[in-house]
Motif scaffolding. Sequence first.
Motif, PDB file in Angstrom:
ATOM      1  N   LYS A   1       5.317  10.179  -6.146  1.00  0.00           N
ATOM      2  CA  LYS A   1       6.036  11.058  -5.166  1.00  0.00           C
ATOM      3  C   LYS A   1       6.336  12.209  -5.346  1.00  0.00           C
ATOM      4  CE  LYS A   1      10.643   7.858  -4.792  1.00  0.00           C
ATOM      5  NZ  LYS A   1      12.314   7.115  -5.810  1.00  0.00           N
TER       6      LYS A   1
ATOM      7  N   ARG B   1       5.338   4.732  -8.820  1.00  0.00           N
ATOM      8  CA  ARG B   1       6.881   4.801  -7.438  1.00  0.00           C
ATOM      9  C   ARG B   1       6.406   7.121  -7.923  1.00  0.00           C
ATOM     10  NH1 ARG B   1       8.430  -0.159  -7.063  1.00  0.00           N
ATOM     11  NH2 ARG B   1      10.339   0.630  -8.775  1.00  0.00           N
TER      12      ARG B   1
ATOM     13  N   PRO C   1       4.652  15.873   6.325  1.00  0.00           N
ATOM     14  CA  PRO C   1       5.853  14.808   6.196  1.00  0.00           C
ATOM     15  C   PRO C   1       4.913  13.085   5.591  1.00  0.00           C
ATOM     16  CG  PRO C   1       7.223  15.455   6.628  1.00  0.00           C
ATOM     17  CD  PRO C   1       6.395  15.924   7.349  1.00  0.00           C
ATOM     18  N   ALA C   2       4.131  12.838   7.474  1.00  0.00           N
ATOM     19  CA  ALA C   2       3.513  11.565   7.874  1.00  0.00           C
ATOM     20  C   ALA C   2       2.431  11.572   6.739  1.00  0.00           C
ATOM     21  CB  ALA C   2       3.153  11.367   9.170  1.00  0.00           C
TER      22      ALA C   2
ATOM     23  N   HIS D   1       3.249  13.552  -3.683  1.00  0.00           N
ATOM     24  CA  HIS D   1       3.777  13.432  -2.200  1.00  0.00           C
ATOM     25  C   HIS D   1       4.110  14.672  -2.203  1.00  0.00           C
ATOM     26  CE1 HIS D   1       7.041  13.328   1.251  1.00  0.00           C
ATOM     27  NE2 HIS D   1       5.361  12.593   1.679  1.00  0.00           N
TER      28      HIS D   1
ATOM     29  N   GLU E   1       2.261  11.407   3.212  1.00  0.00           N
ATOM     30  CA  GLU E   1       2.281  10.155   2.720  1.00  0.00           C
ATOM     31  C   GLU E   1       0.773   9.007   2.881  1.00  0.00           C
ATOM     32  OE1 GLU E   1       4.869   6.103   4.633  1.00  0.00           O
ATOM     33  OE2 GLU E   1       6.249   8.415   4.485  1.00  0.00           O
ATOM     34  N   ASP E   2       0.383   9.246   4.362  1.00  0.00           N
ATOM     35  CA  ASP E   2      -0.467   8.602   4.128  1.00  0.00           C
ATOM     36  C   ASP E   2      -2.056   9.115   3.197  1.00  0.00           C
ATOM     37  OD1 ASP E   2       0.230   7.705   6.863  1.00  0.00           O
ATOM     38  OD2 ASP E   2      -1.550   9.129   8.024  1.00  0.00           O
TER      39      ASP E   2
ATOM     40  N   GLN F   1      -1.868   6.883   0.003  1.00  0.00           N
ATOM     41  CA  GLN F   1      -1.016   5.507  -0.262  1.00  0.00           C
ATOM     42  C   GLN F   1      -2.923   5.512   0.329  1.00  0.00           C
ATOM     43  OE1 GLN F   1       0.185   4.367   3.979  1.00  0.00           O
ATOM     44  NE2 GLN F   1       2.414   4.346   3.069  1.00  0.00           N
TER      45      GLN F   1
END
Length: 166
Positions: A14, A10, A27-28, A17, A31-32, A35
Amino acid sequence: MEERMQRLLREKMKQIHRYLLRLGANPADAEDIVQDAMYKGFLYIDSIAPDKFSAWLFRVAVNGYYDHCRKRKRRVEISLDDLELPQETETDAPDERVLQRERREEIDQALEDLKPLFKQLLVMKYKMELTYQEIGSLLDLKESAVKTYLHRARKQFEKVYGRDRG
């Protein structure tokens, strides 16, 4: 998976990210991309040396971001926001805020003219405040190479920034 390992993953997610956000990802998308990098990490976990897993994840995420930018035909934008500049406050005079904003824009433009590696190094060192060793492990470079490239990045930035201001 044990709790300690989950916590480490995690934290790494972060960190990656935040770095993608500093490179200019929204941000989206960041995040993608993170992942997707984690998915690939678990997919190929058997073929990645445990001591290189963190650097591998980082490299996959950065490459994913560049692929994303190419697909959208967007320019990669790095904003160091307030590199060595004081934060704007409400008590600053309006003309002072304008000057700070203009200087920030000049810095951003100078960064756009740098090689991608040099932009990455400057962001990692001065915005993320990573050590030479941390940068080396993330980019899979020797510490001496990081120092050399960072020196060249600073020199190129000074040259470009001076040219744009002169």
